[in-house]
Design a protein around this motif. Structure first.
Motif, short mmCIF file in Angstrom:
data_model
loop_
_atom_site.label_atom_id
_atom_site.label_comp_id
_atom_site.label_asym_id
_atom_site.label_seq_id
_atom_site.Cartn_x
_atom_site.Cartn_y
_atom_site.Cartn_z
N SER A 1 11.81 -7.31 -4.46
CA SER A 1 11.84 -6.84 -3.08
C SER A 1 11.03 -5.57 -2.87
CB SER A 1 13.28 -6.62 -2.63
OG SER A 1 13.89 -5.67 -3.47
N LEU A 2 10.66 -4.91 -3.95
CA LEU A 2 9.89 -3.68 -3.81
C LEU A 2 8.51 -3.96 -3.20
CD1 LEU A 2 9.75 -0.65 -4.30
CD2 LEU A 2 8.80 -1.15 -6.55
N ILE A 3 7.88 -5.03 -3.62
CA ILE A 3 6.57 -5.38 -3.08
C ILE A 3 6.70 -5.76 -1.61
CG2 ILE A 3 4.63 -6.99 -3.23
CD1 ILE A 3 5.18 -7.15 -6.24
N ILE A 4 7.71 -6.55 -1.30
CA ILE A 4 7.93 -6.95 0.09
C ILE A 4 8.25 -5.74 0.95
CG2 ILE A 4 9.43 -8.30 1.59
CD1 ILE A 4 9.72 -10.30 -0.74
N LEU A 5 9.09 -4.84 0.45
CA LEU A 5 9.44 -3.63 1.19
C LEU A 5 8.21 -2.74 1.41
CD1 LEU A 5 11.68 -1.91 2.45
CD2 LEU A 5 11.94 -0.82 0.21
N ALA A 6 7.36 -2.64 0.40
CA ALA A 6 6.15 -1.83 0.53
C ALA A 6 5.22 -2.41 1.60
CB ALA A 6 5.42 -1.74 -0.80
N ALA A 7 5.11 -3.72 1.63
CA ALA A 7 4.26 -4.36 2.66
C ALA A 7 4.84 -4.13 4.05
CB ALA A 7 4.13 -5.85 2.37
N ILE A 8 6.15 -4.22 4.17
CA ILE A 8 6.79 -4.00 5.48
C ILE A 8 6.60 -2.55 5.92
CG2 ILE A 8 9.03 -3.86 6.63
CD1 ILE A 8 9.86 -6.34 5.05
N VAL A 9 6.78 -1.62 5.01
CA VAL A 9 6.60 -0.20 5.36
C VAL A 9 5.14 0.08 5.74
CG1 VAL A 9 6.63 2.14 4.40
CG2 VAL A 9 8.57 0.62 4.02
N MET A 10 4.21 -0.51 5.00
CA MET A 10 2.80 -0.29 5.30
C MET A 10 2.44 -0.82 6.70
SD MET A 10 -0.60 -1.56 3.24
CE MET A 10 -0.28 -3.27 3.56
N ALA B 1 4.11 1.36 9.35
CA ALA B 1 3.38 2.62 9.54
C ALA B 1 2.10 2.40 10.33
CB ALA B 1 3.07 3.25 8.19
N LEU B 2 1.42 1.30 10.06
CA LEU B 2 0.22 0.98 10.82
C LEU B 2 0.56 0.76 12.30
CD1 LEU B 2 -2.80 0.25 10.88
CD2 LEU B 2 -2.12 -2.11 10.41
N ALA B 3 1.63 0.04 12.57
CA ALA B 3 2.05 -0.18 13.96
C ALA B 3 2.41 1.13 14.63
CB ALA B 3 3.23 -1.15 14.00
N ALA B 4 3.13 2.00 13.92
CA ALA B 4 3.50 3.30 14.48
C ALA B 4 2.26 4.15 14.75
CB ALA B 4 4.44 4.03 13.53
N MET B 5 1.27 4.08 13.86
CA MET B 5 0.04 4.84 14.07
C MET B 5 -0.71 4.33 15.29
SD MET B 5 -3.21 5.36 11.52
CE MET B 5 -3.77 3.70 11.73
N ILE B 6 -0.79 3.03 15.46
CA ILE B 6 -1.47 2.46 16.62
C ILE B 6 -0.74 2.86 17.90
CG2 ILE B 6 -2.01 0.29 17.79
CD1 ILE B 6 -2.56 -0.89 14.98
N LEU B 7 0.58 2.81 17.89
CA LEU B 7 1.34 3.21 19.08
C LEU B 7 1.17 4.70 19.37
CD1 LEU B 7 4.62 1.16 18.61
CD2 LEU B 7 2.78 0.74 20.22
N SER B 8 1.10 5.50 18.32
CA SER B 8 0.90 6.94 18.50
C SER B 8 -0.46 7.23 19.13
CB SER B 8 1.01 7.65 17.15
OG SER B 8 0.67 8.99 17.27
N VAL B 9 -1.48 6.55 18.67
CA VAL B 9 -2.82 6.71 19.25
C VAL B 9 -2.82 6.28 20.71
CG1 VAL B 9 -5.20 5.84 19.16
CG2 VAL B 9 -4.06 6.57 17.07
N ASP B 10 -2.12 5.17 21.00
CA ASP B 10 -2.03 4.69 22.38
C ASP B 10 -1.36 5.72 23.28
OD1 ASP B 10 -2.22 2.65 24.47
OD2 ASP B 10 -0.03 2.53 24.26
#
Length: 107
Positions: A34-43, A46-55
């Protein structure tokens, strides 16, 4: 921030979970890692949060520019009306002076 943006962010996170889980299962990798899956979800989260922040920043910047544009337009209109009034005064004074000179010259 619109609800549409939040829904797209959730879809991104869920799709990263499904993609990572299925991809690890396809290569006979232990899908229980689950560590790999969790890392992908977090990544992806974070990308979604960054895009929303820029918006959000772009919307704030657009609002600030609109406010300054309105203020500038009002100031320019005020200056334009003042200049028109002053030019009309100068033109009337020049016309009066020219009429006075013409009347003195023809006497």
């Amino acid at each position: 921030m619109e609800i549409r943006d939040i829904v797209f962010s959730i879809v991104m996170v869920v799709s990263s979970f499904v993609l990572t889980y299925e991809w690890l299962g396809r290569f006979s990798y232990d899908p229980a890692n689950s560590l790999i899956i969790l890392a992908a979800i977090v990544m992806v989260g974070a990308l979604a949060a960054m895009i929303l922040s820029v918006d959000i920043r772009l919307r704030k910047l657009e609002t600030t520019i609109d406010i300054k544009e309105r203020s500038l337009k009002t100031n320019v209109q005020s200056i334009e009306s003042n200049m028109d009034r002053k030019m009309n005064e100068v033109i009337s004074r020049v016309n009066e002076t020219l009429e006075a000179l013409d009347s003195k010259r023809y006497r």
